[in-house]
Design a protein around this motif. Sequence first.
Motif, mmCIF file in Angstrom:
data_model
loop_
_atom_site.group_PDB
_atom_site.id
_atom_site.type_symbol
_atom_site.label_atom_id
_atom_site.label_comp_id
_atom_site.label_asym_id
_atom_site.label_seq_id
_atom_site.Cartn_x
_atom_site.Cartn_y
_atom_site.Cartn_z
ATOM 1 N N SER A 104 0.822 -1.203 0.000
ATOM 2 C CA SER A 104 0.000 0.000 0.000
ATOM 3 C C SER A 104 0.861 1.261 0.000
ATOM 4 O O SER A 104 0.557 2.240 -0.695
ATOM 5 N N TRP A 105 1.935 1.240 0.807
ATOM 6 C CA TRP A 105 2.824 2.410 0.838
ATOM 7 C C TRP A 105 3.515 2.611 -0.505
ATOM 8 O O TRP A 105 3.685 3.753 -0.957
ATOM 9 N N LEU A 106 3.900 1.537 -1.157
ATOM 10 C CA LEU A 106 4.491 1.657 -2.489
ATOM 11 C C LEU A 106 3.475 2.225 -3.484
ATOM 12 O O LEU A 106 3.822 3.054 -4.332
ATOM 13 N N ALA A 137 5.415 11.158 5.454
ATOM 14 C CA ALA A 137 5.397 9.693 5.587
ATOM 15 C C ALA A 137 6.059 9.038 4.380
ATOM 16 O O ALA A 137 6.798 8.052 4.531
ATOM 17 N N LEU A 138 5.826 9.578 3.196
ATOM 18 C CA LEU A 138 6.427 9.002 1.994
ATOM 19 C C LEU A 138 7.936 9.214 1.967
ATOM 20 O O LEU A 138 8.666 8.393 1.396
ATOM 21 N N GLU A 139 8.403 10.284 2.581
ATOM 22 C CA GLU A 139 9.852 10.483 2.705
ATOM 23 C C GLU A 139 10.460 9.383 3.567
ATOM 24 O O GLU A 139 11.569 8.895 3.287
ATOM 25 N N GLU A 183 11.854 2.873 5.350
ATOM 26 C CA GLU A 183 10.822 2.335 6.245
ATOM 27 C C GLU A 183 9.689 1.760 5.396
ATOM 28 O O GLU A 183 8.896 2.499 4.840
ATOM 29 N N ALA A 184 9.594 0.453 5.315
ATOM 30 C CA ALA A 184 8.593 -0.171 4.457
ATOM 31 C C ALA A 184 7.175 0.040 4.972
ATOM 32 O O ALA A 184 6.229 0.128 4.190
ATOM 33 N N LEU A 192 0.016 3.371 10.756
ATOM 34 C CA LEU A 192 -0.387 4.547 9.984
ATOM 35 C C LEU A 192 -1.119 4.121 8.720
ATOM 36 O O LEU A 192 -0.829 3.072 8.134
ATOM 37 N N LYS A 193 -2.052 4.935 8.294
ATOM 38 C CA LYS A 193 -2.731 4.750 7.014
ATOM 39 C C LYS A 193 -3.020 6.115 6.417
ATOM 40 O O LYS A 193 -2.881 7.132 7.108
#
Length: 250
Positions: free
Chosen positions: A64-66, A140-142, A148-149, A160-161
């Motif tokens: 999801s983060w990717l 967060a994306l930084e 941090e995966a 976090l979401k």
Amino acid sequence: MPRGPRYRAAVLALVAVLTGAGVSTESGIPDYRGPAGLWRRDPEAEKLVTYSYYMADPEIRRRSWLMRRESPVWSAEPNAAHRALVDFERSGHPLRVITQNVDGLHQVAGLPDRKVLELHGTTRYVACTACGARGPMAAALERVAAGEADPPCLECGGVLKSATVMFGQALDDQVLARAVAITRACEVFLAVGTSLQVQPAASLAEIAARAGARLVIVNAEPTPYDSLADDVVREPIGRALPALLADLRR
């Protein structure tokens, strides 16, 4: 476009606009539920935005983060529909935008935050599922880019979401109540670029019609509420919405 006395009487009254994914497709943001939408092409992708899967599986969170890092939202620019709403609001006409979109493009285009009600939240912020702390998505994306995966909350270490309403989560009761109040108070209700299939947002069209508002639906495909509409427009949104708003300003 209807031009009867009732429609004209609404010119200086409140106009409410419900916007859906179709409003942002011309900005390069995909329609997830349309005929060529992401969910139809890759049903597994829906797990990435489903709360139960997200909370239970670190691998889903990593993916999801990717997905967030690579989202077209970050390079998208407001299109003619977004700009037309800004021009209408700046002309002095009472306007409220109720959006199902989470991309924040209405505000990027220039609409004040107080004029935009985000039913499904925003992808431009993150929220902790444990303590509720919020912060900018960019920060967060930084952290993701730095390695941090699955970045935890800096306040409490919780998950976090994105500050969006995921599948399996309920809409905020206060936000929904405000949307219903705006809908009942408006004289004209435009449902633009939405399939009107996702509840409870879709029911706003019926609430508007039952309350006596002029209901206009602008969408490429038929919706369950077309029979209640005073007008249904199938033209491209970037052309249709500016024309509709210009007609209201006359």
